[in-house]
Design a protein around this motif. Sequence first.
Motif, PDB file in Angstrom:
ATOM      1  N   SER A   1      -7.000   7.598   3.650  1.00 49.42           N
ATOM      2  CA  SER A   1      -7.233   8.502   2.524  1.00 49.42           C
ATOM      3  C   SER A   1      -7.005   7.803   1.194  1.00 49.42           C
ATOM      4  O   SER A   1      -7.668   8.136   0.195  1.00 49.42           O
ATOM      5  CB  SER A   1      -6.300   9.717   2.637  1.00 49.42           C
ATOM      6  N   ILE A   2      -6.091   6.827   1.158  1.00 52.83           N
ATOM      7  CA  ILE A   2      -5.850   6.087  -0.082  1.00 52.83           C
ATOM      8  C   ILE A   2      -6.969   5.083  -0.343  1.00 52.83           C
ATOM      9  O   ILE A   2      -7.510   4.991  -1.456  1.00 52.83           O
ATOM     10  CB  ILE A   2      -4.482   5.379  -0.010  1.00 52.83           C
ATOM     11  N   THR A   3      -7.314   4.308   0.674  1.00 57.87           N
ATOM     12  CA  THR A   3      -8.381   3.329   0.476  1.00 57.87           C
ATOM     13  C   THR A   3      -9.725   4.003   0.217  1.00 57.87           C
ATOM     14  O   THR A   3     -10.582   3.447  -0.488  1.00 57.87           O
ATOM     15  CB  THR A   3      -8.478   2.414   1.708  1.00 57.87           C
ATOM     16  N   ASP A   4      -9.936   5.209   0.765  1.00 60.04           N
ATOM     17  CA  ASP A   4     -11.186   5.922   0.519  1.00 60.04           C
ATOM     18  C   ASP A   4     -11.323   6.301  -0.947  1.00 60.04           C
ATOM     19  O   ASP A   4     -12.433   6.315  -1.500  1.00 60.04           O
ATOM     20  CB  ASP A   4     -11.267   7.179   1.392  1.00 60.04           C
ATOM     21  N   VAL A   5     -10.204   6.615  -1.620  1.00 60.30           N
ATOM     22  CA  VAL A   5     -10.259   6.939  -3.047  1.00 60.30           C
ATOM     23  C   VAL A   5     -10.764   5.750  -3.843  1.00 60.30           C
ATOM     24  O   VAL A   5     -11.602   5.886  -4.750  1.00 60.30           O
ATOM     25  CB  VAL A   5      -8.868   7.377  -3.539  1.00 60.30           C
ATOM     26  N   PHE A   6     -10.278   4.571  -3.494  1.00 62.30           N
ATOM     27  CA  PHE A   6     -10.756   3.368  -4.176  1.00 62.30           C
ATOM     28  C   PHE A   6     -12.229   3.119  -3.861  1.00 62.30           C
ATOM     29  O   PHE A   6     -12.995   2.697  -4.734  1.00 62.30           O
ATOM     30  CB  PHE A   6      -9.907   2.162  -3.746  1.00 62.30           C
ATOM     31  N   ALA A   7     -12.610   3.378  -2.611  1.00 58.38           N
ATOM     32  CA  ALA A   7     -13.996   3.128  -2.212  1.00 58.38           C
ATOM     33  C   ALA A   7     -14.967   4.025  -2.969  1.00 58.38           C
ATOM     34  O   ALA A   7     -16.002   3.554  -3.471  1.00 58.38           O
ATOM     35  CB  ALA A   7     -14.149   3.329  -0.702  1.00 58.38           C
ATOM     36  N   VAL A   8     -14.670   5.323  -3.061  1.00 62.93           N
ATOM     37  CA  VAL A   8     -15.587   6.243  -3.752  1.00 62.93           C
ATOM     38  C   VAL A   8     -15.583   6.001  -5.251  1.00 62.93           C
ATOM     39  O   VAL A   8     -16.518   6.416  -5.958  1.00 62.93           O
ATOM     40  CB  VAL A   8     -15.218   7.703  -3.446  1.00 62.93           C
ATOM     41  N   SER A   9     -14.554   5.334  -5.752  1.00 55.53           N
ATOM     42  CA  SER A   9     -14.514   5.004  -7.178  1.00 55.53           C
ATOM     43  C   SER A   9     -15.277   3.723  -7.485  1.00 55.53           C
ATOM     44  O   SER A   9     -15.322   3.303  -8.646  1.00 55.53           O
ATOM     45  CB  SER A   9     -13.054   4.858  -7.642  1.00 55.53           C
ATOM     46  N   GLY A  10     -15.842   3.117  -6.464  1.00 57.12           N
ATOM     47  CA  GLY A  10     -16.612   1.896  -6.664  1.00 57.12           C
ATOM     48  C   GLY A  10     -15.790   0.634  -6.738  1.00 57.12           C
ATOM     49  O   GLY A  10     -16.293  -0.411  -7.173  1.00 57.12           O
TER      50      GLY A  10
ATOM     51  N   GLY B   1      -4.726  -3.171  -5.651  1.00 52.21           N
ATOM     52  CA  GLY B   1      -4.250  -1.921  -6.218  1.00 52.21           C
ATOM     53  C   GLY B   1      -3.593  -0.978  -5.242  1.00 52.21           C
ATOM     54  O   GLY B   1      -2.772  -0.142  -5.647  1.00 52.21           O
ATOM     55  N   ALA B   2      -3.901  -1.072  -3.946  1.00 50.19           N
ATOM     56  CA  ALA B   2      -3.378  -0.107  -2.978  1.00 50.19           C
ATOM     57  C   ALA B   2      -2.630  -0.777  -1.838  1.00 50.19           C
ATOM     58  O   ALA B   2      -1.474  -0.431  -1.549  1.00 50.19           O
ATOM     59  CB  ALA B   2      -4.527   0.744  -2.421  1.00 50.19           C
ATOM     60  N   GLN B   3      -3.254  -1.729  -1.178  1.00 49.86           N
ATOM     61  CA  GLN B   3      -2.667  -2.272   0.044  1.00 49.86           C
ATOM     62  C   GLN B   3      -1.486  -3.191  -0.215  1.00 49.86           C
ATOM     63  O   GLN B   3      -0.468  -3.114   0.474  1.00 49.86           O
ATOM     64  CB  GLN B   3      -3.749  -2.994   0.849  1.00 49.86           C
ATOM     65  N   LEU B   4      -1.608  -4.067  -1.206  1.00 49.48           N
ATOM     66  CA  LEU B   4      -0.517  -4.997  -1.473  1.00 49.48           C
ATOM     67  C   LEU B   4       0.736  -4.296  -1.993  1.00 49.48           C
ATOM     68  O   LEU B   4       1.848  -4.603  -1.530  1.00 49.48           O
ATOM     69  CB  LEU B   4      -0.978  -6.084  -2.452  1.00 49.48           C
ATOM     70  N   PRO B   5       0.629  -3.343  -2.954  1.00 48.84           N
ATOM     71  CA  PRO B   5       1.852  -2.618  -3.351  1.00 48.84           C
ATOM     72  C   PRO B   5       2.500  -1.873  -2.189  1.00 48.84           C
ATOM     73  O   PRO B   5       3.729  -1.807  -2.100  1.00 48.84           O
ATOM     74  CB  PRO B   5       1.340  -1.647  -4.427  1.00 48.84           C
ATOM     75  N   ALA B   6       1.679  -1.289  -1.301  1.00 48.06           N
ATOM     76  CA  ALA B   6       2.251  -0.584  -0.152  1.00 48.06           C
ATOM     77  C   ALA B   6       2.967  -1.537   0.793  1.00 48.06           C
ATOM     78  O   ALA B   6       3.841  -1.119   1.561  1.00 48.06           O
ATOM     79  CB  ALA B   6       1.149   0.163   0.601  1.00 48.06           C
ATOM     80  N   ALA B   7       2.608  -2.815   0.751  1.00 50.27           N
ATOM     81  CA  ALA B   7       3.229  -3.806   1.630  1.00 50.27           C
ATOM     82  C   ALA B   7       4.492  -4.409   1.034  1.00 50.27           C
ATOM     83  O   ALA B   7       5.162  -5.193   1.713  1.00 50.27           O
ATOM     84  CB  ALA B   7       2.235  -4.926   1.938  1.00 50.27           C
ATOM     85  N   LEU B   8       4.840  -4.059  -0.201  1.00 51.07           N
ATOM     86  CA  LEU B   8       6.028  -4.643  -0.830  1.00 51.07           C
ATOM     87  C   LEU B   8       7.304  -4.390  -0.040  1.00 51.07           C
ATOM     88  O   LEU B   8       8.120  -5.310   0.137  1.00 51.07           O
ATOM     89  CB  LEU B   8       6.163  -4.127  -2.264  1.00 51.07           C
ATOM     90  N   PRO B   9       7.545  -3.159   0.464  1.00 52.52           N
ATOM     91  CA  PRO B   9       8.753  -2.977   1.288  1.00 52.52           C
ATOM     92  C   PRO B   9       8.768  -3.875   2.524  1.00 52.52           C
ATOM     93  O   PRO B   9       9.816  -4.399   2.897  1.00 52.52           O
ATOM     94  CB  PRO B   9       8.682  -1.487   1.681  1.00 52.52           C
ATOM     95  N   ALA B  10       7.620  -4.047   3.156  1.00 46.43           N
ATOM     96  CA  ALA B  10       7.564  -4.932   4.316  1.00 46.43           C
ATOM     97  C   ALA B  10       7.825  -6.385   3.916  1.00 46.43           C
ATOM     98  O   ALA B  10       8.444  -7.141   4.666  1.00 46.43           O
ATOM     99  CB  ALA B  10       6.213  -4.805   5.005  1.00 46.43           C
ATOM    100  N   LEU B  11       7.353  -6.780   2.735  1.00 43.11           N
ATOM    101  CA  LEU B  11       7.591  -8.135   2.255  1.00 43.11           C
ATOM    102  C   LEU B  11       9.083  -8.376   2.064  1.00 43.11           C
ATOM    103  O   LEU B  11       9.607  -9.443   2.419  1.00 43.11           O
ATOM    104  CB  LEU B  11       6.836  -8.358   0.947  1.00 43.11           C
ATOM    105  N   LEU B  12       9.777  -7.372   1.520  1.00 47.40           N
ATOM    106  CA  LEU B  12      11.217  -7.505   1.336  1.00 47.40           C
ATOM    107  C   LEU B  12      11.953  -7.451   2.669  1.00 47.40           C
ATOM    108  O   LEU B  12      12.952  -8.155   2.860  1.00 47.40           O
ATOM    109  CB  LEU B  12      11.722  -6.405   0.401  1.00 47.40           C
TER     110      LEU B  12
END
Length: 541
Positions: free
Chosen positions: A439-448, A457-468
């Motif tokens: 649902s998050i990536t779809d928002v970026f997709a429909v926005s072009g 903008g979406a996947q890397l920030p969400a991965a920050l906790p995993a990076l830590l």
Amino acid sequence: MSTATAARPVTETSAAVPARRSRTFRVDRRLISGTVGFAVLLLVWTGLALLRPALFPTPAAVLGAFVDDRALIAANTAATVRIAAAGWLAGNVVALAAAGLVVLVPRLESFVLRIAAIVSFLPVLAIGPVLYVLLDGDAPKIVVASLGVVLTTVVGALVGLRSVSPAVLDVVRAAGGGCGAQLRFARLRASLPSVLASLRIAGPAAVLGAIIGEYLGGSDGLGPAMMTAQQQLQVPRTWALALAATAVAGIAYALPALVNRVTSPWTRTVSASSVTVGSTGAAGHRVGLLGLAGGFVASVVVMIAAWWAAVELFDLSSFVAKTPDDVVRYLLTGDDAAAHRAEVFGALGQTLSSAAVGYLAGTAVALVLVTAFVRFPALEYVMMPPAIVLQSVPLGVFTPVFMIIFGRGLFTAAFICAAVTFFPTLVMTLAAVRAVPSSITDVFAVSGASALRTFVGAQLPAALPALLAAARIAVPAAVVGALLVEWLATGTGIGYLMLRATTTFSYDQLWAAVVVCTGTMIVAYTIVSALESTVFARMGE
């Protein structure tokens, strides 16, 4: 009406055919990409063999060693697998039990994680002789194999157990379920992807731990066999044994991934919160920092008490086994304490510089690979086999080769540190990026937005906790890697200081170096945990 009824199966069958073809294409593409990856490895290997034949035997020579020495390789591989499996099982049972205890009693989190960290950070080559004094048979090797498993699985299990949706927990509470029911009916199922991801890292770690344990004592297993082959200048046999160890570690990595495909088909759509550990919100952040401080103090006190008790209860020789009082006297209150501190901490500075460069390099490589895998998925099946090989290969065997090629300087140490640290970051960050809800990536997709913009903008920030979370494992692992290369190659740093102290029977210096080195890794772990708590609090807000 009958016409429509009759037509419906035809329509469904027609739609199913492209779906089956698509699945077949994806499977074929993965198979082809994996084959290409191994082909690239063989080409690079052959090129190195042609350039440096004294260091790199050809694939044909190693294959010949496999055939000629198949009985020797099979027997020693079976011995190592037995030790690694026992260590993997013991370490993971303890880790999963500890994670479950933390979920049931959250106040214990900092304490449990700190104990797990201390256990994982102990310099194995320094404490190995003590283990062989205390334990009989294969028990010392099993303990060494289990040490590298505990922290990885505790962190991954906590990530998974806390990934369950709050709405699901509310449903369990509304039905009258307590903490036990939440764990049984909600958290365990939600934790599978993260737990299995951590087990993928734990498998190769157990294999490498078993080999190191075999180096420390015993005559069976791949470790002693490789050491004997090296001493006899049997280069093809050495590589054949090393590749056998790599194959075992690769299988240990692949099995949890296969189980994940079967048991966790929802992995790609799990909530991004599945990669968070710790409390959210400002209040949670304050409690988290207090918990870190309290857990640090409590864990240090418990470990000192356990150390003192072990020396007294087992009636160990005072010449070999030193108490905390002996270490304090050596570093703080003795006549030559100032000179001792200068020597120990000067060597520690050399080790930390190598570890820092290696960690930064390993993290950078991991993030580059994550970006490439997300942007071009087929690359994962080409590049992951070399990544798995690099993680699985017994670096203790090839460190002398790296030393001959790159010299005894910082580059060799940094390369080894990067090799042992980048893989946890790669696996955990890639899993978190792919767990971002559609649902998050779809928002970026429909926005072009482009694929790269979606990733940044979406996947890397969400991965920050995993990076830590990965940094909890990778930062101390960088120090362990630096110790390894100092033991085997460079002759500098606190790793070499411990080796020299062992060979010269300077056990006061050895125990002081072990305490300082382990304490440094605990402090590094605590700093990463504090940073992690800060990020979680801000993300919660």
